[in-house]
Motif scaffolding. Structure first.
Motif, short mmCIF file in Angstrom:
data_model
loop_
_atom_site.label_atom_id
_atom_site.label_comp_id
_atom_site.label_asym_id
_atom_site.label_seq_id
_atom_site.Cartn_x
_atom_site.Cartn_y
_atom_site.Cartn_z
N ILE A 159 -3.00 30.56 14.76
CA ILE A 159 -3.60 29.59 14.49
C ILE A 159 -4.88 29.58 13.82
O ILE A 159 -4.84 28.73 12.63
N GLN A 160 -5.31 31.07 13.55
CA GLN A 160 -5.91 31.28 12.35
C GLN A 160 -5.65 30.95 11.14
O GLN A 160 -6.37 30.32 9.96
N VAL A 161 -4.26 31.34 10.59
CA VAL A 161 -3.85 31.35 9.31
C VAL A 161 -2.96 30.11 9.04
O VAL A 161 -2.74 29.99 7.48
N LYS A 162 -2.82 29.67 9.97
CA LYS A 162 -1.05 28.26 9.38
C LYS A 162 -3.03 27.10 9.11
O LYS A 162 -4.41 27.21 8.89
N ASP A 163 -1.21 26.49 8.24
CA ASP A 163 -2.39 25.09 7.81
C ASP A 163 -2.52 24.45 8.11
O ASP A 163 -1.66 24.08 9.75
N ALA A 164 -3.54 23.60 8.20
CA ALA A 164 -4.32 22.00 9.21
C ALA A 164 -3.07 21.10 9.96
O ALA A 164 -3.13 21.20 10.74
N PHE A 165 -2.30 20.45 8.91
CA PHE A 165 -1.21 19.37 10.01
C PHE A 165 0.14 20.51 8.83
O PHE A 165 0.51 19.20 8.05
N ASN A 166 -0.23 21.58 9.58
CA ASN A 166 1.46 22.17 9.28
C ASN A 166 2.79 21.16 9.43
O ASN A 166 3.70 21.49 9.11
N THR A 167 2.78 21.13 10.18
CA THR A 167 3.66 19.86 10.87
C THR A 167 4.36 18.30 10.65
O THR A 167 3.06 18.01 11.48
N SER A 168 4.70 17.51 10.86
CA SER A 168 4.47 15.96 10.29
C SER A 168 4.68 15.22 11.62
O SER A 168 5.07 15.58 12.69
N ARG A 169 3.97 14.59 11.95
CA ARG A 169 4.00 13.63 12.94
C ARG A 169 5.87 12.92 13.16
O ARG A 169 6.61 13.25 14.37
N LEU A 170 6.34 12.86 12.81
CA LEU A 170 8.24 12.62 12.16
C LEU A 170 9.17 13.66 13.21
O LEU A 170 9.88 13.65 13.47
N ALA A 171 8.64 15.29 12.64
CA ALA A 171 9.03 16.08 13.03
C ALA A 171 8.89 16.15 14.22
O ALA A 171 9.84 16.87 14.46
N GLN A 172 7.67 16.11 14.40
CA GLN A 172 7.42 16.28 16.29
C GLN A 172 8.00 15.94 17.01
O GLN A 172 8.90 15.75 17.87
#
Length: 375
Positions: free
Chosen positions: A250-263
């Motif tokens: 979580i510390q190295v991931k992008d802030a919004f790495n998965t979209s609403r649509l994907a989730q």
């Protein structure tokens, strides 16, 4: 145009290849002016995705102006419930590819060694090299991970081990008992990443890797919605691991790495077991038919448990690739996969797509073999 730039990139990028995806249908159509094109190059689900996922995406579009929840808690909770683990052991990513990148970014120091098969998913190697790690590639044995040799390759410098099961691009799986022994043998200070992107397609009994998470905190299991769930274009995957590893990633991931649509699509896909079962059954039938047909043409084919097969050819695989491409069939050859150049990887399509492939193969085989004999 001058390619020299005054600002030098990181030295780790020197000689680093660029991932070569399967050629898009649109590009083939432009190049050859073909009307019928069958793409069997990227291990996509030829049956699409669940209608429940499609409906969920349409509904979610009304909220497309809003950022998604960064960690996808509803999807994480559903995945945890389905797998029988705690929510804090689950992380979602922009495809499982992104989780591979997070793992390398969070855990690989310059000079660390990472053990993997010599012919496997190339993004393991790419991400390790970007972080300055050293890849220790262990040759496959008859297309299968050589776990004994991989165990012997682990040393004090080893930081991580990758096992792709089923393996991409060979489609083979490792022996259940041998895998269990290997997991138990990997030192606890070494992360063991078990990539199970194609696990839903497997017909034989497999090791229940998720049940081993409690006993082996160094174990990371990767899975994806890109394959049997048919959401490759939405880019969403997930992993099961120790909560401490989740927090590091979580510390190295992008802030919004998965979209609403994907989730939303992923969450809805988990509610359609019938779709998954139908895809698995169709794939198994067509995989067997395709394997038998290729062997009847005199080709050696690895025993696949995925949604693709790999065949060995005497000729240069690029010759096969080009001959099929000109007739509207897109596959991948070994050279495009950083694998044996005398191989072809062919995704399992629908019955109609596979019929077209086999018809075209019968047309090109005489010329390909004639050239080999003349050579």
């Amino acid at each position: 145009m001058d390619t020299v730039h005054p600002v030098e990139p990181r030295p780790q990028l020197r000689g680093l290849g660029v991932y070569a995806p399967g050629m898009p249908i649109e590009e083939v159509a432009r190049r050859y002016g073909l009307k019928r094109i069958v793409k069997l190059a990227s291990n996509e689900n030829p049956y699409g995705c669940s209608h429940k996922a499609t409906d969920a995406v349409v509904r979610e579009m009304t909220r497309a102006s809003l950022y998604p929840e960064s960690l996808g808690p509803e999807l994480v909770q559903k995945l945890a419930q389905k797998a029988g683990v705690r929510a804090e052991q689950v992380l979602i990513g922009n495809g499982s590819d992104e989780i591979i990148r997070m793992l390398s970014r969070a855990y690989v120091h310059p000079g660390d060694e990472v053990v993997m098969a010599d012919i496997t998913f190339p993004r393991y190697q790419t991400n390790v090299r970007i972080e300055g790690g050293r890849v220790v590639a262990v040759p496959l044995r008859e297309g299968v991970h050589d776990l004994a040799a991989m165990k012997a390759a682990i040393c004090d410098k080893t930081r991580m081990v990758f096992v792709c099961n089923p393996n991409n691009p060979t489609g083979t799986v490792v022996d259940k008992k041998a895998l269990l022994e290997f997991i138990r043998a990997v030192p606890e200070h070494v992360l063991l990443v078990l990539d199970e992107a194609y696990i839903e397609y497997v017909e034989q009994e497999m090791l229940d890797s998720i049940a081993l998470l409690q006993e082996h905190p160094n174990l990371v299991i990767l899975r994806t919605f890109s394959k049997i769930y048919g959401l490759a274009g939405l880019r969403i995957g997930y992993g099961f691991m120790h909560p401490a590893v989740v927090q590091s990633l979580i510390q190295v991931k992008d802030a919004f790495n998965t979209s609403r649509l994907a989730q939303a699509a992923a969450l809805a896909s988990l509610e359609d077991d019938e779709f998954v079962e139908n895809c698995r059954n169709q794939n198994a039938q067509e995989r067997e038919r395709l394997t038998k047909a290729l062997r009847s043409f005199g080709l050696e084919v690895y025993p696949s448990e995925a949604n693709f097969v790999m065949a060995l050819v005497e000729e240069d695989g690029m010759d096969w690739f080009n001959a099929l491409l000109k007739r509207g069939v897109v596959i991948r050859c070994g050279a495009q996969l950083e694998a044996n150049p005398h191989t072809l990887r062919i995704s399992v399509g629908t019955p109609e797509e596979n019929d077209f492939l086999l018809t075209v193969l019968q047309e090109v085989l005489p010329d390909l073999r004639k050239e080999t004999m003349q050579g």
